[in-house]
Design a protein around this motif. Sequence first.
Motif, PDB file in Angstrom:
ATOM      1  N   GLU A 173     -33.403 -38.932  12.882  1.00 25.98           N
ATOM      2  CA  GLU A 173     -33.151 -37.612  12.288  1.00 25.98           C
ATOM      3  C   GLU A 173     -34.247 -37.292  11.279  1.00 25.98           C
ATOM      4  N   ASN A 174     -34.631 -36.039  11.211  1.00 24.05           N
ATOM      5  CA  ASN A 174     -35.659 -35.612  10.256  1.00 24.05           C
ATOM      6  C   ASN A 174     -35.112 -35.441   8.845  1.00 24.05           C
ATOM      7  N   GLU A 175     -33.903 -34.938   8.740  1.00 22.54           N
ATOM      8  CA  GLU A 175     -33.315 -34.655   7.434  1.00 22.54           C
ATOM      9  C   GLU A 175     -32.433 -35.805   6.961  1.00 22.54           C
ATOM     10  N   PRO A 176     -32.575 -36.229   5.712  1.00 19.35           N
ATOM     11  CA  PRO A 176     -31.709 -37.287   5.180  1.00 19.35           C
ATOM     12  C   PRO A 176     -30.307 -36.768   4.904  1.00 19.35           C
ATOM     13  N   HIS A 177     -29.372 -37.692   4.771  1.00 17.88           N
ATOM     14  CA  HIS A 177     -27.991 -37.363   4.418  1.00 17.88           C
ATOM     15  C   HIS A 177     -27.832 -37.574   2.915  1.00 17.88           C
ATOM     16  N   ARG A 178     -27.725 -36.501   2.170  1.00 14.53           N
ATOM     17  CA  ARG A 178     -27.478 -36.592   0.733  1.00 14.53           C
ATOM     18  C   ARG A 178     -25.986 -36.840   0.562  1.00 14.53           C
ATOM     19  N   MET A 179     -25.613 -37.878  -0.148  1.00 17.16           N
ATOM     20  CA  MET A 179     -24.209 -38.253  -0.268  1.00 17.16           C
ATOM     21  C   MET A 179     -23.721 -38.126  -1.699  1.00 17.16           C
ATOM     22  N   MET A 180     -22.534 -37.569  -1.829  1.00 17.11           N
ATOM     23  CA  MET A 180     -21.841 -37.415  -3.101  1.00 17.11           C
ATOM     24  C   MET A 180     -20.483 -38.106  -2.968  1.00 17.11           C
ATOM     25  N   PRO A 181     -19.768 -38.333  -4.071  1.00 18.42           N
ATOM     26  CA  PRO A 181     -18.476 -39.018  -3.979  1.00 18.42           C
ATOM     27  C   PRO A 181     -17.548 -38.391  -2.935  1.00 18.42           C
ATOM     28  N   GLY A 182     -16.994 -39.248  -2.096  1.00 16.75           N
ATOM     29  CA  GLY A 182     -16.092 -38.810  -1.034  1.00 16.75           C
ATOM     30  C   GLY A 182     -16.768 -38.676   0.315  1.00 16.75           C
ATOM     31  N   ASP A 183     -18.105 -38.598   0.336  1.00 22.61           N
ATOM     32  CA  ASP A 183     -18.819 -38.476   1.607  1.00 22.61           C
ATOM     33  C   ASP A 183     -18.820 -39.810   2.340  1.00 22.61           C
ATOM     34  N   TRP A 184     -18.741 -39.741   3.657  1.00 24.22           N
ATOM     35  CA  TRP A 184     -18.768 -40.949   4.474  1.00 24.22           C
ATOM     36  C   TRP A 184     -19.663 -40.716   5.686  1.00 24.22           C
ATOM     37  N   VAL A 185     -20.167 -41.820   6.231  1.00 28.09           N
ATOM     38  CA  VAL A 185     -21.028 -41.771   7.409  1.00 28.09           C
ATOM     39  C   VAL A 185     -20.656 -42.936   8.320  1.00 28.09           C
ATOM     40  N   GLN A 186     -20.515 -42.650   9.604  1.00 28.62           N
ATOM     41  CA  GLN A 186     -20.278 -43.665  10.629  1.00 28.62           C
ATOM     42  C   GLN A 186     -21.643 -44.039  11.203  1.00 28.62           C
ATOM     43  N   ILE A 187     -21.954 -45.330  11.225  1.00 29.66           N
ATOM     44  CA  ILE A 187     -23.241 -45.802  11.727  1.00 29.66           C
ATOM     45  C   ILE A 187     -22.991 -46.687  12.948  1.00 29.66           C
ATOM     46  N   ASP A 188     -23.483 -46.253  14.090  1.00 32.33           N
ATOM     47  CA  ASP A 188     -23.305 -47.008  15.330  1.00 32.33           C
ATOM     48  C   ASP A 188     -24.216 -48.230  15.348  1.00 32.33           C
ATOM     49  N   PRO A 189     -23.879 -49.230  16.172  1.00 30.58           N
ATOM     50  CA  PRO A 189     -24.743 -50.409  16.288  1.00 30.58           C
ATOM     51  C   PRO A 189     -26.164 -50.013  16.697  1.00 30.58           C
ATOM     52  N   TYR A 190     -27.133 -50.701  16.129  1.00 26.67           N
ATOM     53  CA  TYR A 190     -28.557 -50.536  16.420  1.00 26.67           C
ATOM     54  C   TYR A 190     -29.101 -49.149  16.071  1.00 26.67           C
ATOM     55  N   ARG A 191     -28.368 -48.387  15.285  1.00 24.61           N
ATOM     56  CA  ARG A 191     -28.904 -47.098  14.814  1.00 24.61           C
ATOM     57  C   ARG A 191     -29.667 -47.364  13.527  1.00 24.61           C
ATOM     58  N   ARG A 192     -30.961 -47.266  13.602  1.00 23.43           N
ATOM     59  CA  ARG A 192     -31.814 -47.612  12.471  1.00 23.43           C
ATOM     60  C   ARG A 192     -31.604 -46.626  11.326  1.00 23.43           C
ATOM     61  N   HIS A 193     -31.409 -47.204  10.137  1.00 22.91           N
ATOM     62  CA  HIS A 193     -31.151 -46.389   8.959  1.00 22.91           C
ATOM     63  C   HIS A 193     -31.650 -47.110   7.714  1.00 22.91           C
ATOM     64  N   ARG A 194     -31.769 -46.372   6.642  1.00 26.48           N
ATOM     65  CA  ARG A 194     -32.225 -46.927   5.377  1.00 26.48           C
ATOM     66  C   ARG A 194     -31.620 -46.125   4.227  1.00 26.48           C
ATOM     67  N   VAL A 195     -31.612 -46.729   3.057  1.00 26.71           N
ATOM     68  CA  VAL A 195     -31.183 -46.035   1.840  1.00 26.71           C
ATOM     69  C   VAL A 195     -32.457 -45.546   1.157  1.00 26.71           C
ATOM     70  N   ASN A 196     -32.640 -44.231   1.119  1.00 31.75           N
ATOM     71  CA  ASN A 196     -33.825 -43.658   0.477  1.00 31.75           C
ATOM     72  C   ASN A 196     -33.737 -43.718  -1.042  1.00 31.75           C
ATOM     73  N   TRP A 197     -32.497 -43.603  -1.564  1.00 31.89           N
ATOM     74  CA  TRP A 197     -32.348 -43.399  -2.994  1.00 31.89           C
ATOM     75  C   TRP A 197     -30.905 -43.612  -3.402  1.00 31.89           C
ATOM     76  N   THR A 198     -30.675 -44.212  -4.547  1.00 30.98           N
ATOM     77  CA  THR A 198     -29.363 -44.189  -5.196  1.00 30.98           C
ATOM     78  C   THR A 198     -29.590 -43.763  -6.636  1.00 30.98           C
ATOM     79  N   ASP A 199     -28.604 -43.131  -7.216  1.00 25.61           N
ATOM     80  CA  ASP A 199     -28.705 -42.552  -8.551  1.00 25.61           C
ATOM     81  C   ASP A 199     -29.004 -43.624  -9.597  1.00 25.61           C
ATOM     82  N   PRO A 200     -30.139 -43.527 -10.283  1.00 25.62           N
ATOM     83  CA  PRO A 200     -30.455 -44.526 -11.305  1.00 25.62           C
ATOM     84  C   PRO A 200     -29.716 -44.305 -12.624  1.00 25.62           C
TER      85      PRO A 200
END
Length: 111
Positions: free
Chosen positions: A73-100
């Motif tokens: 995907e080109n656009e990242p998923h910005r997550m706020m409290p309550g947001d959830w994401v289902q990640i299928d096996p072998y779907r490459r993903h990374r954490v770009n950022w967490t609130d410092p």
Amino acid sequence: MNPKAKSGNLFKLPVRENLSGEKFENLLVRPGLRVERIISTGQASPLGFWYDQQISELVVLLSGAAELQFADENEPHRMMPGDWVQIDPYRRHRVNWTDPSQPSIWLAIHY
């Protein structure tokens, strides 16, 4: 004889000096299932690193803020409290950022 119930509070943070790095805590481990709490304090995946796991994962952000990126995907998923994401096996993903500025608390269910 029944063993004592394991319990806790998802929002209770470890002692401040123990928050220097990301913290992982298994809440439940059974064959084919692992539920963990993750506390992030500004961490991100290393540059160029992608998770590529062989099991499914459901992540819920309970507090803080974060941004997940999927390789397909080109656009990242910005997550706020309550947001959830289902990640299928072998779907490459990374954490770009967490609130410092505040802890980001995740509930991750691996199955």
